[in-house]
Design an enzyme around this catalytic site. Structure first.
Site, PDB file in Angstrom:
ATOM      1  N   GLU A 124      -4.449 -10.214  -8.922  1.00  0.00           N
ATOM      2  CA  GLU A 124      -5.789  -9.874  -8.007  1.00  0.00           C
ATOM      3  C   GLU A 124      -6.310  -8.670  -8.776  1.00  0.00           C
ATOM      4  O   GLU A 124      -7.466  -8.160  -8.487  1.00  0.00           O
ATOM      5  CB  GLU A 124      -5.786  -9.698  -6.738  1.00  0.00           C
ATOM      6  CG  GLU A 124      -5.384 -11.027  -5.998  1.00  0.00           C
ATOM      7  CD  GLU A 124      -4.003 -11.821  -5.883  1.00  0.00           C
ATOM      8  OE1 GLU A 124      -3.366 -11.170  -6.666  1.00  0.00           O
ATOM      9  OE2 GLU A 124      -3.873 -12.790  -5.435  1.00  0.00           O
ATOM     10  N   TRP A 131       7.758  -0.310  11.508  1.00  0.00           N
ATOM     11  CA  TRP A 131       7.765  -1.269  10.509  1.00  0.00           C
ATOM     12  C   TRP A 131       9.390  -1.226   9.842  1.00  0.00           C
ATOM     13  O   TRP A 131       9.608   0.077   9.530  1.00  0.00           O
ATOM     14  CB  TRP A 131       6.820  -1.082   9.284  1.00  0.00           C
ATOM     15  CG  TRP A 131       5.411  -1.590   9.690  1.00  0.00           C
ATOM     16  CD1 TRP A 131       5.167  -1.699  11.297  1.00  0.00           C
ATOM     17  CD2 TRP A 131       4.562  -1.851   9.125  1.00  0.00           C
ATOM     18  NE1 TRP A 131       3.625  -2.025  11.269  1.00  0.00           N
ATOM     19  CE2 TRP A 131       3.185  -2.261   9.895  1.00  0.00           C
ATOM     20  CE3 TRP A 131       4.122  -1.903   7.581  1.00  0.00           C
ATOM     21  CZ2 TRP A 131       1.764  -2.617   9.128  1.00  0.00           C
ATOM     22  CZ3 TRP A 131       2.928  -2.256   7.022  1.00  0.00           C
ATOM     23  CH2 TRP A 131       1.583  -2.529   8.021  1.00  0.00           C
ATOM     24  N   THR A 150      -3.151 -17.600  -9.447  1.00  0.00           N
ATOM     25  CA  THR A 150      -2.058 -17.199  -8.888  1.00  0.00           C
ATOM     26  C   THR A 150      -1.515 -18.150  -7.566  1.00  0.00           C
ATOM     27  O   THR A 150      -2.072 -18.713  -7.179  1.00  0.00           O
ATOM     28  CB  THR A 150      -2.259 -15.592  -8.248  1.00  0.00           C
ATOM     29  OG1 THR A 150      -1.196 -15.059  -7.411  1.00  0.00           O
ATOM     30  CG2 THR A 150      -3.478 -15.676  -7.378  1.00  0.00           C
ATOM     31  N   LYS A 191       8.001  -6.202  12.338  1.00  0.00           N
ATOM     32  CA  LYS A 191       7.081  -5.228  13.125  1.00  0.00           C
ATOM     33  C   LYS A 191       7.664  -5.222  14.603  1.00  0.00           C
ATOM     34  O   LYS A 191       7.498  -6.142  15.420  1.00  0.00           O
ATOM     35  CB  LYS A 191       5.600  -5.553  13.040  1.00  0.00           C
ATOM     36  CG  LYS A 191       5.080  -5.200  11.784  1.00  0.00           C
ATOM     37  CD  LYS A 191       3.960  -6.394  11.619  1.00  0.00           C
ATOM     38  CE  LYS A 191       3.438  -6.278  10.193  1.00  0.00           C
ATOM     39  NZ  LYS A 191       3.078  -7.482   9.573  1.00  0.00           N
TER      40      LYS A 191
END
Lengths: 549, 549
Positions: free
Chosen positions: A335, A451, A188, A446
């Protein structure tokens, strides 16, 4: 908490979960079902099993006795499917080479994975020839030349794929072994550093296959993944095992149509001939089907498509639905084998007639696949409220997640900090446990404990009539931690001031769609937005310039 | 063969396969789906989860800290379903008491399993009271009195089930633990000796659930096991986990209708009200549905029924098909969790219009469930030819077979001799891997190297117009090993000689349907056939008498 374990009879067989069991009954229930490769090859599952045995004998004859890496560099083909089984079933590790990487990255992955043998389509032979002087582990190349003579090359060619298989026995005893044996590996790439190798065991792939099959089969739509489906993958096999679907299709023993090198005409021809009922692809490929002039009169109404790899745009979802495609978004990553979620539509959801509501449900990142323990958490690993508004990072546990990055102990620890795999994706969750991805965590802003999604801001600012393109990043702020910064490219001839942009956002603040803290203090105008080599906004460069300035 | 194993990141989570994961998302996708108990109780999966937590707290408060046996003695109920989850999820072992055994056998199983707590329906309290003086491990009884006062009893009553649950918290942290922990146990009875305890781990039950779900969902029939099915079990929960289907139904989060004490009227009422699409039962129960006057006008055409526990008779299959029931046979046993095979009908098979052909396909013992490695072997463990004629014993490997009999090491070794679980069933296999059971191995007659099915012979002799009943056993023979012996009961007023019976069999020999060695040399006539307490032919007694005479 105590548990009870009991002794086993000495003869009792501890049945390991192995990839060979996925293949075992593929030819039994419907012996006429075919594996099709373009307009060139068509054979039965019984033949697939024989060819897998032939491949195993070929690998043995090359001195591979298990535990070694065998790479495949090919388009989606019957050969690749044979490799999905024959390589791990002999205890070896299948490395699916991503031939879309740069040649330097491809070389890196071949050496890092310690490939011993590479099975390659003849199209990739020039590339491998070019890289050969720097190979550190590769001993032999098997070339699939599809009837053409193999070009001159200094590489050590073990033989032509079909010729080697033809010369080998179609019988091979595949022994049982530890289900924790590694079966596959691939790489990846992030925006920084070298490609990272993930790896999956037999147990992980078997459980992923069962869970994915169950998730897609349990939905009561005519064209769902049942045993009379026709499967046509439109994602490269090297891309996270084509999302694991070739294993599902083989377990069910259904017809598989493999399109080889992606060419719209050939793909459409195969579509019309074989009438697939289930496919999966990135949005761009589906766009080809609903947008290509040659596809205009093709009946897409028996086709289910799972979209992944990128967010499913509303407009594409709408276009597909209007053509009768049963389309849903899915989510996962290299993953994670990859499946984590799918948009779910129950019987009542499917009956909803309002098109925009259908789109809203189908483009959601979706609900966790069975046996995926998925949480959306804040920086202290506490669950955020399931209000579909509060953002947090998606972290997961499941039986099929890479247990680290190959020979990258620090990155492995980072991935699994706190006992959960960190996806790096930021999402909201609704009360039914369905998530909606908002941003990548490195891009989320943030600010003052809140957020803010940089992607949401880009979308909102992008609706200003004078704006051609926009990128939003967070910049460090002593008081608020971070503050949003917008880099705007105006349409030709437009005059727009920072204040106009802020005014454009105010109604959204008034309606509560974004917080007032999300309105950028700092808005700059530029001629162009920095992009990466694959055309994505290069936020790292934008942040870098700001920090320097 | 070598394999490769790789290290895991220290934080990487090894996800165990636990029963709690079957329950985890049951309330998420379709939150309105109900668990129904007769006309008394109906609640959602969210409530099921809360009640499972309450049950866990009740068990904790009784001092159970995992690894202990908690028995359930109840009809099919929401309580039983709660026990399927709450007992193993707290690390304890669920003992499903078969209340159809004799009281001496029930006592044996309670003591042998070391039950500490018994959750019982009030109907079984008199029985338990009677057995109590001989209990060796039981400490407390929880009584489900369904609103009635609990009768006087010298037993130590912990409380009434609903009252205990109501007083407990609906929050419980179910920790992860080793997937090889034992989750369930129950007892199987043969014709000789004490009941034998089989046991299943969390891993085994999870894999069984996934595989059974997949087998039944993959078939593309409207009423198959998908997430809009309605499930109504008609097999007692104590009978091999109701064949594992309650776990499948919960994983899918579908409506479950539990009929409690089996009463035809109540069951039909629930059927008409809730319109189940999938059930499973022994032939007798289905007979009630197709034969009961009150069921004559009930629409059975959206109903799929899996028949097990005994062979599916052709006549019953025909009657069910004529009512529109999608009926198939399944096969398994207590030792095997239970699923091993199901009759398979693909899209083309389903389209076959000939009724007798439909019956022939549907009454077959069937094709192996995925991940069942099933062989039909001779006495030297060699596979018999797949000609659907040669008989052999069914031996199996799979991830969900009991690894022995509890505290019976010799019987455990016997069960698993040669590394395969011996089913004790004799079958033939066809070229598509589908099996057809012919007999129990202890009843099959081994004569001159050939196996002859005693059941086939009984069926053939039974077609003689003068024969009321017949039993066939093998008797020792110095030359042939064994020879068939037939014990015949004639219809009143009939005069038939042994020679007439042999003459009746001759056409079958001529047509090759039975071997000439199958014709019994010895045929005796009697007034009655010895039977066991449950009405089966007592072949052991017949053989015993012959040996003595």
């Amino acid at each position: 908490m105590n548990i009870r374990k009991l002794p086993k009879a000495s003869g009792a067989y501890s049945f390991p979960l192995l990839i060979k069991h996925i293949l075992q009954y593929s030819d039994v229930l419907e012996p006429d079902r075919q594996i099709v490769y373009r307009d060139q090859v068509s054979y039965s599952y019984a033949e697939l099993k024989k060819r897998v045995a032939r491949l195993a004998n070929v690998l043995s004859s090359l001195g591979l006795s298990g535990g070694e890496t065998v790479a495949v560099c090919d388009y989606d083909s019957h050969r690749y499917l044979e490799g999905f089984f024959g390589i791990p079933m002999t205890g070896n590790v299948l490395h699916t080479i991503n031939w879309r990487l740069s040649s330097a990255q491809i070389l890196y992955t071949i050496n890092h994975a310690e490939d011993v043998v590479i099975i390659t389509h003849v199209d990739f032979l020039p590339l491998l020839t070019q890289l050969a002087p720097q190979f550190t582990s590769v001993k032999k190349i098997i070339v699939a030349s599809e009837g053409q003579p193999i070009p001159e090359t200094p590489l050590t060619i073990a033989g032509e794929y079909e010729e080697l298989l033809a010369a080998a026995s179609d019988q091979f005893h595949f022994p049982d072994f530890d289900e924790e044996a590694v079966a596959t590996t691939f790489y990846t790439t992030g925006t920084t550093g070298s490609p990272k190798g993930v790896y999956f065991t037999h147990r992980q792939l078997v459980l992923h296959t069962l869970a994915v099959a169950l998730s897609f089969m349990s939905v009561d739509k005519a064209c769902s993944f049942n045993n009379s489906a026709v499967y046509m993958p439109l994602t490269p096999f090297f891309h996270v095992h084509a999302w694991g679907f070739p294993y599902v299709a083989t377990l069910l023993g259904i017809k598989q149509v493999l399109v080889g090198r992606f060419e719209p005409e050939m793909t459409l021809k195969l579509f019309v001939t074989h009438k697939p009922t289930i496919s999966h692809c990135v949005p761009t490929i589906l766009q080809m089907f609903v947008g290509h002039p040659a596809a205009k009169h093709v009946d897409l109404s028996r086709w289910k498509v799972i979209i992944g790899g990128a967010a499913l745009p509303s407009a594409l979802c709408k276009a597909a639905l209007e053509r009768g495609v049963d389309i849903v978004a899915g989510y996962g990553m290299s993953e994670t084998c990859p499946f984590l979620t799918t948009a779910y539509l129950g019987p009542e959801d499917r009956a909803v007639e309002d098109l925009s509501e259908q789109i809203r449900m189908r483009i959601r990142t979706g609900s966790p696949t069975v046996f995926v323990d998925l949480r959306v958490v804040d920086e202290d690993m506490r669950d955020v409220p399931a209000d579909d508004e509060t953002m947090g990072e998606i972290v997961v546990r499941s039986p099929w997640l890479t247990q680290g990055y190959y020979r990258e102990p620090e990155l492995s620890e980072q991935l699994w900090r706190g006992g959960y795999l960190h996806t790096g994706d930021v999402a909201t969750m609704n009360e039914r446990g369905s998530i909606k991805i908002a941003d990548r965590i490195k891009d989320v802003i943030k600010t003052g404990g809140e957020w803010v999604s940089s992607i949401d801001l880009e979308n909102f600012i992008g609706t200003h009539p004078g704006v051609a393109e926009v990128a939003v990043v967070g910049i460090p702020d002593a008081k608020w931690g971070e503050r949003p910064f917008a880099l705007v490219v105006l349409k030709q001839g437009q005059e727009v001031a920072a204040e106009d942009i802020r005014a454009h956002l105010q109604p959204l603040v008034d309606r509560g769609e974004i917080s007032k803290w999300a309105v950028p203090d700092s808005i700059q105008f530029a001629e162009a937005i920095p992009k990466t080599s694959v055309g994505k906004i290069d936020k790292k460069t934008i942040r870098g310039r700001l920090t320097l300035s």
